[in-house]
Design a protein around this motif. Structure first.
Motif, PDB file in Angstrom:
ATOM      1  N   LEU A  11       6.796   1.859  -4.991  1.00  0.00           N
ATOM      2  CA  LEU A  11       7.527   0.892  -5.799  1.00  0.00           C
ATOM      3  C   LEU A  11       6.866   0.716  -7.161  1.00  0.00           C
ATOM      4  O   LEU A  11       7.557   0.659  -8.194  1.00  0.00           O
ATOM      5  CB  LEU A  11       7.589  -0.456  -5.076  1.00  0.00           C
ATOM      6  CG  LEU A  11       8.221  -1.618  -5.860  1.00  0.00           C
ATOM      7  CD1 LEU A  11       9.642  -1.268  -6.296  1.00  0.00           C
ATOM      8  CD2 LEU A  11       8.191  -2.895  -5.044  1.00  0.00           C
ATOM      9  N   ALA A  12       5.544   0.634  -7.189  1.00  0.00           N
ATOM     10  CA  ALA A  12       4.834   0.503  -8.467  1.00  0.00           C
ATOM     11  C   ALA A  12       5.166   1.671  -9.385  1.00  0.00           C
ATOM     12  O   ALA A  12       5.381   1.484 -10.591  1.00  0.00           O
ATOM     13  CB  ALA A  12       3.330   0.427  -8.225  1.00  0.00           C
ATOM     14  N   GLU A  13       5.243   2.868  -8.817  1.00  0.00           N
ATOM     15  CA  GLU A  13       5.579   4.044  -9.630  1.00  0.00           C
ATOM     16  C   GLU A  13       6.996   3.954 -10.167  1.00  0.00           C
ATOM     17  O   GLU A  13       7.263   4.325 -11.320  1.00  0.00           O
ATOM     18  CB  GLU A  13       5.398   5.321  -8.813  1.00  0.00           C
ATOM     19  CG  GLU A  13       5.697   6.581  -9.606  1.00  0.00           C
ATOM     20  CD  GLU A  13       5.304   7.857  -8.877  1.00  0.00           C
ATOM     21  OE1 GLU A  13       5.635   8.951  -9.378  1.00  0.00           O
ATOM     22  OE2 GLU A  13       4.658   7.758  -7.810  1.00  0.00           O
ATOM     23  N   ARG A  14       7.945   3.448  -9.362  1.00  0.00           N
ATOM     24  CA  ARG A  14       9.326   3.305  -9.838  1.00  0.00           C
ATOM     25  C   ARG A  14       9.390   2.271 -10.962  1.00  0.00           C
ATOM     26  O   ARG A  14      10.128   2.446 -11.936  1.00  0.00           O
ATOM     27  CB  ARG A  14      10.251   2.893  -8.697  1.00  0.00           C
ATOM     28  CG  ARG A  14      10.469   3.969  -7.654  1.00  0.00           C
ATOM     29  CD  ARG A  14      11.701   3.705  -6.813  1.00  0.00           C
ATOM     30  NE  ARG A  14      11.585   2.464  -6.047  1.00  0.00           N
ATOM     31  CZ  ARG A  14      11.019   2.380  -4.850  1.00  0.00           C
ATOM     32  NH1 ARG A  14      10.491   3.466  -4.288  1.00  0.00           N
ATOM     33  NH2 ARG A  14      10.961   1.235  -4.207  1.00  0.00           N
ATOM     34  N   LEU A  15       8.623   1.203 -10.853  1.00  0.00           N
ATOM     35  CA  LEU A  15       8.627   0.157 -11.876  1.00  0.00           C
ATOM     36  C   LEU A  15       7.961   0.617 -13.167  1.00  0.00           C
ATOM     37  O   LEU A  15       8.403   0.279 -14.272  1.00  0.00           O
ATOM     38  CB  LEU A  15       7.926  -1.092 -11.356  1.00  0.00           C
ATOM     39  CG  LEU A  15       8.574  -1.795 -10.156  1.00  0.00           C
ATOM     40  CD1 LEU A  15       7.648  -2.859  -9.604  1.00  0.00           C
ATOM     41  CD2 LEU A  15       9.915  -2.415 -10.550  1.00  0.00           C
ATOM     42  N   LEU A  16       6.885   1.386 -13.019  1.00  0.00           N
ATOM     43  CA  LEU A  16       6.128   1.858 -14.185  1.00  0.00           C
ATOM     44  C   LEU A  16       6.730   3.105 -14.813  1.00  0.00           C
ATOM     45  O   LEU A  16       6.521   3.386 -15.997  1.00  0.00           O
ATOM     46  CB  LEU A  16       4.682   2.154 -13.785  1.00  0.00           C
ATOM     47  CG  LEU A  16       3.795   0.958 -13.448  1.00  0.00           C
ATOM     48  CD1 LEU A  16       2.496   1.434 -12.808  1.00  0.00           C
ATOM     49  CD2 LEU A  16       3.502   0.124 -14.692  1.00  0.00           C
ATOM     50  N   GLY A  17       7.420   3.896 -13.999  1.00  0.00           N
ATOM     51  CA  GLY A  17       7.901   5.189 -14.471  1.00  0.00           C
ATOM     52  C   GLY A  17       6.836   6.255 -14.419  1.00  0.00           C
ATOM     53  O   GLY A  17       6.994   7.353 -14.956  1.00  0.00           O
ATOM     54  N   ARG A  18       5.728   5.964 -13.717  1.00  0.00           N
ATOM     55  CA  ARG A  18       4.608   6.896 -13.566  1.00  0.00           C
ATOM     56  C   ARG A  18       3.702   6.330 -12.478  1.00  0.00           C
ATOM     57  O   ARG A  18       3.776   5.127 -12.176  1.00  0.00           O
ATOM     58  CB  ARG A  18       3.822   7.027 -14.881  1.00  0.00           C
ATOM     59  CG  ARG A  18       3.179   5.732 -15.298  1.00  0.00           C
ATOM     60  CD  ARG A  18       2.504   5.748 -16.642  1.00  0.00           C
ATOM     61  NE  ARG A  18       1.850   4.461 -16.892  1.00  0.00           N
ATOM     62  CZ  ARG A  18       2.479   3.376 -17.330  1.00  0.00           C
ATOM     63  NH1 ARG A  18       3.778   3.420 -17.587  1.00  0.00           N
ATOM     64  NH2 ARG A  18       1.823   2.245 -17.512  1.00  0.00           N
ATOM     65  N   PRO A  19       2.841   7.127 -11.887  1.00  0.00           N
ATOM     66  CA  PRO A  19       1.915   6.596 -10.881  1.00  0.00           C
ATOM     67  C   PRO A  19       0.964   5.581 -11.494  1.00  0.00           C
ATOM     68  O   PRO A  19       0.605   5.682 -12.674  1.00  0.00           O
ATOM     69  CB  PRO A  19       1.160   7.841 -10.397  1.00  0.00           C
ATOM     70  CG  PRO A  19       2.021   8.994 -10.770  1.00  0.00           C
ATOM     71  CD  PRO A  19       2.719   8.598 -12.035  1.00  0.00           C
ATOM     72  N   PHE A  20       0.541   4.604 -10.690  1.00  0.00           N
ATOM     73  CA  PHE A  20      -0.442   3.639 -11.188  1.00  0.00           C
ATOM     74  C   PHE A  20      -1.810   4.293 -11.250  1.00  0.00           C
ATOM     75  O   PHE A  20      -2.230   4.972 -10.310  1.00  0.00           O
ATOM     76  CB  PHE A  20      -0.511   2.406 -10.286  1.00  0.00           C
ATOM     77  CG  PHE A  20      -1.555   1.426 -10.737  1.00  0.00           C
ATOM     78  CD1 PHE A  20      -1.351   0.667 -11.870  1.00  0.00           C
ATOM     79  CD2 PHE A  20      -2.760   1.317 -10.052  1.00  0.00           C
ATOM     80  CE1 PHE A  20      -2.330  -0.218 -12.318  1.00  0.00           C
ATOM     81  CE2 PHE A  20      -3.739   0.438 -10.493  1.00  0.00           C
ATOM     82  CZ  PHE A  20      -3.519  -0.337 -11.617  1.00  0.00           C
ATOM     83  N   GLU A  21      -2.518   4.059 -12.340  1.00  0.00           N
ATOM     84  CA  GLU A  21      -3.827   4.674 -12.534  1.00  0.00           C
ATOM     85  C   GLU A  21      -4.740   3.732 -13.317  1.00  0.00           C
ATOM     86  O   GLU A  21      -4.281   2.824 -14.017  1.00  0.00           O
ATOM     87  CB  GLU A  21      -3.683   6.002 -13.271  1.00  0.00           C
ATOM     88  CG  GLU A  21      -2.987   5.885 -14.618  1.00  0.00           C
ATOM     89  CD  GLU A  21      -2.629   7.230 -15.235  1.00  0.00           C
ATOM     90  OE1 GLU A  21      -2.270   8.157 -14.485  1.00  0.00           O
ATOM     91  OE2 GLU A  21      -2.691   7.326 -16.478  1.00  0.00           O
TER      92      GLU A  21
END
Length: 316
Positions: free
Chosen positions: A179-189
């Motif tokens: 879900l975080a990746e969908r919200l950010l448009g990229r993986p969280f890092e």
């Protein structure tokens, strides 16, 4: 992209622009929609695009102990803004003086005298000024008399919910990295420089890369499966992010990463760590031997997770 620190550093080439204002923490898909429209309007008007941000962020100034954890440090935020094609960033020191500006004074000081804004893009929930009356309608009316136009960005929703930095933080707290990746448009890092640590992990048989965080609070805590690009290759690993309760520390959050099968020197290099899956919460152990047993179990779980699937495939 040009970075301007403070109104006093503005030059003639920075004036006459298309601008937006906000924290842009994480530069998530809602922010990206605003920036896409900002670029479009900048091209249409033949003007540079400008993002106005604050350092520290207003909530960090007013309530530093309870302000939410940042999704990205300033350095990373600037890179994300540059990747979105922003021409210039005006970073204002949020201090006592700035916090006391009324909405009208903010428009006069920053937008007119400072940037000579010709068009302004704002989020649908944007408010400003010590009196809190600054919103879209206030800006629109001010623009009619001061010679700039204002446009409100459309809300971006995913799964029927508005995309926001808070939603990203909630996804991270729940370890929902998809879900975080969908919200950010990229993986969280998380990025940072590798520093020398206490060498305790090396004594326990699992040497780690200690990533400098420079944060009052981290946006997540616990033990995670992670990966990072090192010399052009993706290396899987296991990481602990937290205050290291078993070992005496300074109470600040630390990120320690053990890469599977990697041998080499990383000290002094910047590293970007991508988070994939949570193994467990951070916990205090009764002894270093118990900690070592838990770390070995974490490493075994990481190997089992990646077994049979190349890292490059698993990250798609």
């Amino acid at each position: 992209m040009q970075l301007v620190r403070g109104l006093h550093n503005l030059r003639p080439q920075h004036r006459g622009c298309v601008a937006t204002i906000g924290n842009f923490d994480g530069v998530h898909r809602g922010h990206q929609a605003i920036l896409a429209r900002l670029r479009e309007r900048a091209v249409e008007l033949g003007l540079p695009s400008c993002v106005v941000i604050f350092e520290p962020q207003p909530r960090e100034f007013f309530a530093p102990q309870t302000a939410p954890a940042r999704l990205a440090r300033l350095r990373d935020k600037l890179k994300l803004l540059a990747d979105e094609g922003v021409d210039q960033v005006l970073c204002l020191a949020f201090n006592q003086q700035l916090s006391k500006l009324s909405a009208t004074e903010f428009i006069d000081t920053v937008l007119i005298d400072g940037l000579d804004v010709k068009h302004l893009e704002v989020g649908d929930d944007f408010r400003f000024g010590c009196d809190r009356i600054g919103d879209f309608d206030f800006l629109r009316k001010a623009g009619l008399s001061r010679g700039f136009t204002v446009e409100a960005a459309q809300t971006v929703e995913i799964g029927g919910a508005r995309v926001s930095s808070t939603k990203v933080r909630n996804a991270l707290t729940a370890a929902d990295f998809a879900l975080a990746e969908r919200l950010l448009g990229r993986p969280f890092e998380i990025s940072g420089r590798i520093l020398h640590g206490q060498k305790l992990a090396r004594q326990l048989g699992t040497p780690t890369a200690n990533v400098q965080l420079k944060r009052r609070r981290a946006p997540l805590t616990g033990v995670y499966l992670v990966s990072a690009q090192i010399d052009g290759k993706s290396w899987p690993g296991v990481a602990n992010i937290g205050v290291r309760p078993t070992v005496e520390g300074d109470g600040s959050p630390h990120l320690e990463v053990h890469f599977l099968d990697f041998t080499g020197v990383l000290y002094g290099r910047r590293l970007t760590v991508v988070f994939h899956h949570k193994l467990r919460d951070e916990q205090r152990f009764a002894s270093l031997e118990a900690l070592k047993t838990a770390i070995n179990a974490d490493v075994a779980a990481a190997r089992a997770y990646w077994h049979g699937q190349p890292l490059t495939t698993s990250l798609k």
